[in-house]
Design a protein around this motif. Structure first.
Motif, PDB file in Angstrom:
ATOM      1  N   HIS A 250       0.867  -1.185   0.000  1.00 38.11           N
ATOM      2  CA  HIS A 250       0.000   0.000   0.000  1.00 38.11           C
ATOM      3  C   HIS A 250       0.896   1.224   0.000  1.00 38.11           C
ATOM      4  N   VAL A 251       0.449   2.256  -0.666  1.00 37.26           N
ATOM      5  CA  VAL A 251       1.132   3.544  -0.631  1.00 37.26           C
ATOM      6  C   VAL A 251       0.088   4.567  -0.192  1.00 37.26           C
ATOM      7  N   ASP A 252       0.411   5.360   0.835  1.00 33.51           N
ATOM      8  CA  ASP A 252      -0.495   6.401   1.320  1.00 33.51           C
ATOM      9  C   ASP A 252       0.307   7.625   1.720  1.00 33.51           C
TER      10      ASP A 252
ATOM     11  N   ASP B 187       2.108  -7.872   3.868  1.00 33.77           N
ATOM     12  CA  ASP B 187       2.351  -9.114   4.599  1.00 33.77           C
ATOM     13  C   ASP B 187       3.045  -8.883   5.936  1.00 33.77           C
ATOM     14  N   THR B 188       4.015  -7.970   5.966  1.00 33.67           N
ATOM     15  CA  THR B 188       4.809  -7.763   7.187  1.00 33.67           C
ATOM     16  C   THR B 188       4.437  -6.486   7.931  1.00 33.67           C
ATOM     17  N   ASN B 189       3.631  -5.612   7.300  1.00 38.15           N
ATOM     18  CA  ASN B 189       3.258  -4.307   7.856  1.00 38.15           C
ATOM     19  C   ASN B 189       4.467  -3.383   8.020  1.00 38.15           C
ATOM     20  N   GLU B 190       5.565  -3.725   7.370  1.00 39.42           N
ATOM     21  CA  GLU B 190       6.803  -2.941   7.444  1.00 39.42           C
ATOM     22  C   GLU B 190       6.727  -1.762   6.478  1.00 39.42           C
ATOM     23  N   GLU B 191       7.111  -0.582   6.966  1.00 37.83           N
ATOM     24  CA  GLU B 191       7.213   0.586   6.104  1.00 37.83           C
ATOM     25  C   GLU B 191       8.556   0.569   5.398  1.00 37.83           C
ATOM     26  N   ILE B 192       8.520   0.848   4.113  1.00 37.77           N
ATOM     27  CA  ILE B 192       9.747   0.811   3.312  1.00 37.77           C
ATOM     28  C   ILE B 192      10.097   2.209   2.875  1.00 37.77           C
TER      29      ILE B 192
END
Length: 79
Positions: free
Chosen positions: A59-61, A74-79
């Motif tokens: 997702h991108v927000d 899947d991991t809820n990690e922000e990249i």
């Protein structure tokens, strides 16, 4: 289209799909230049990036004029 009377026409919001024809991945992007009744949603972006099977992966927000965040679903990690 807004801003015609002011001589600065712009599109109020837009949805775009980008396809990577080599891998089959897609990105469905929705962005808004401004809100109808307020500036709350001004310059916001929301996108869903899907794998070749159509499964959402990211997702991108945020605001494309300031900061937006890419998040792995899947991991809820922000990249």
């Amino acid at each position: 289209v807004g801003g015609i009377a002011l001589g600065k026409p712009d599109i109020e919001h837009r949805k775009t799909t980008i396809i990577n024809h080599k891998t089959g991945e897609t990105a469905e992007i929705e962005y808004k230049l401004r809100g109808w009744t307020s500036t709350k949603n001004k310059e916001t972006i929301h996108a869903v990036i899907k794998d070749a099977n159509g499964v959402p992966k990211y997702h991108v927000d945020g605001k494309y004029s300031e900061k937006f965040v890419l998040k792995n679903i899947d991991t809820n990690e922000e990249i």
